[in-house]
Design a protein around this motif. Structure first.
Motif, PDB file in Angstrom:
ATOM      1  N   THR A  85      13.008  -3.269  13.948  1.00 44.79           N
ATOM      2  CA  THR A  85      13.580  -3.251  12.601  1.00 44.79           C
ATOM      3  C   THR A  85      14.433  -4.477  12.281  1.00 44.79           C
ATOM      4  O   THR A  85      15.111  -4.499  11.262  1.00 44.79           O
ATOM      5  CB  THR A  85      14.444  -1.990  12.395  1.00 44.79           C
ATOM      6  OG1 THR A  85      15.521  -2.005  13.348  1.00 44.79           O
ATOM      7  CG2 THR A  85      13.617  -0.729  12.556  1.00 44.79           C
ATOM      8  N   GLY A  86      14.417  -5.473  13.132  1.00 45.53           N
ATOM      9  CA  GLY A  86      15.259  -6.643  12.875  1.00 45.53           C
ATOM     10  C   GLY A  86      15.088  -7.728  13.921  1.00 45.53           C
ATOM     11  O   GLY A  86      13.981  -8.133  14.236  1.00 45.53           O
ATOM     12  N   THR A  87      16.192  -8.120  14.505  1.00 41.98           N
ATOM     13  CA  THR A  87      16.231  -9.252  15.422  1.00 41.98           C
ATOM     14  C   THR A  87      16.215  -8.788  16.874  1.00 41.98           C
ATOM     15  O   THR A  87      16.913  -7.854  17.240  1.00 41.98           O
ATOM     16  CB  THR A  87      17.504 -10.084  15.173  1.00 41.98           C
ATOM     17  OG1 THR A  87      17.490 -10.543  13.832  1.00 41.98           O
ATOM     18  CG2 THR A  87      17.597 -11.266  16.101  1.00 41.98           C
TER      19      THR A  87
ATOM     20  N   ALA B  88      10.970  -7.710  13.079  1.00 45.60           N
ATOM     21  CA  ALA B  88      10.887  -6.590  12.135  1.00 45.60           C
ATOM     22  C   ALA B  88       9.465  -6.304  11.676  1.00 45.60           C
ATOM     23  O   ALA B  88       9.179  -5.204  11.204  1.00 45.60           O
ATOM     24  CB  ALA B  88      11.780  -6.862  10.929  1.00 45.60           C
TER      25      ALA B  88
ATOM     26  N   ASN C 293      13.375  -4.975  19.254  1.00 45.91           N
ATOM     27  CA  ASN C 293      13.832  -4.358  18.009  1.00 45.91           C
ATOM     28  C   ASN C 293      12.729  -4.420  16.954  1.00 45.91           C
ATOM     29  O   ASN C 293      12.374  -5.491  16.498  1.00 45.91           O
ATOM     30  CB  ASN C 293      15.094  -5.074  17.527  1.00 45.91           C
ATOM     31  CG  ASN C 293      15.721  -4.425  16.327  1.00 45.91           C
ATOM     32  OD1 ASN C 293      15.208  -3.446  15.779  1.00 45.91           O
ATOM     33  ND2 ASN C 293      16.840  -4.973  15.916  1.00 45.91           N
TER      34      ASN C 293
ATOM     35  N   ALA D 272      24.581 -12.007  12.993  1.00 43.21           N
ATOM     36  CA  ALA D 272      23.666 -13.132  12.756  1.00 43.21           C
ATOM     37  C   ALA D 272      24.328 -14.465  13.102  1.00 43.21           C
ATOM     38  O   ALA D 272      23.708 -15.345  13.682  1.00 43.21           O
ATOM     39  CB  ALA D 272      23.187 -13.131  11.312  1.00 43.21           C
TER      40      ALA D 272
ATOM     41  N   ASN E  10      12.926 -12.775  14.856  1.00 38.42           N
ATOM     42  CA  ASN E  10      12.759 -11.701  13.893  1.00 38.42           C
ATOM     43  C   ASN E  10      11.516 -10.908  14.279  1.00 38.42           C
ATOM     44  O   ASN E  10      10.398 -11.395  14.155  1.00 38.42           O
ATOM     45  CB  ASN E  10      12.629 -12.253  12.474  1.00 38.42           C
ATOM     46  CG  ASN E  10      12.503 -11.146  11.449  1.00 38.42           C
ATOM     47  OD1 ASN E  10      12.392  -9.972  11.779  1.00 38.42           O
ATOM     48  ND2 ASN E  10      12.530 -11.518  10.193  1.00 38.42           N
TER      49      ASN E  10
ATOM     50  N   SER F 195      21.512  -6.278  19.342  1.00 33.72           N
ATOM     51  CA  SER F 195      21.648  -7.717  19.575  1.00 33.72           C
ATOM     52  C   SER F 195      23.004  -7.967  20.236  1.00 33.72           C
ATOM     53  O   SER F 195      23.831  -7.063  20.346  1.00 33.72           O
ATOM     54  CB  SER F 195      21.535  -8.503  18.261  1.00 33.72           C
ATOM     55  OG  SER F 195      22.563  -8.126  17.381  1.00 33.72           O
TER      56      SER F 195
END
Length: 139
Positions: free
Chosen positions: A94-96, A9, A92, A52, A7, A48
């Protein structure tokens, strides 16, 4: 093949990345002669490889940036590699951020399974978990 997810983010949107290091620890076990499979590589794609929840297709998906790390070094079962600067834009914010680990050669043709085991992020011992170390500054 294996997929590592982090993560990322919390990175500021304006962060200027100066270096990225991926580290993970080999677990006991494994099988076959992994030395015959060539170099261990890490691929990336944006955002990605899949959702998830991992799916079979994530392991065969085309990498946007294949072999994005310099050669892995190994010391006391700890693997470590620094990312090539061309991969910084694939982190990234903003996320993963995901990496897919693979060997240069997927099969050595000897009829036996060849694989390594690595500790995952849910291992109870935090020092055994994979690490993504990102150095950056905010202008």
């Amino acid at each position: 093949r294996a997929i590592l997810s982090f993560n990322t983010a919390a990175l500021p949107d304006t962060a200027v990345i100066t270096s990225v290091t991926l580290k993970f620890l080999k677990a006991s076990g494994g099988s076959g002669n992994t030395a015959s499979l060539g170099a261990l590589l890490a691929d990336m794609t944006r955002p990605s490889f899949g959702l998830a929840a991992l799916a079979n297709g994530d392991f065969q998906a085309t990498a946007g940036n294949p072999s994005i790390f310099n050669a892995f070094s190994i010391a006391s079962s700890r693997y470590s590699a620094t990312m090539k600067s061309t991969g910084f834009t694939y982190v990234n914010r903003t996320g993963t951020t995901q990496f897919r680990l693979r060997f240069t050669t997927g099969d050595d043709g000897d009829g036996t399974a060849d694989y390594l085991l690595f500790y995952s992020g849910d291992i109870g011992t935090t020092t055994s978990r994979p690490q993504l170390i990102i150095n950056y500054y905010v202008p």
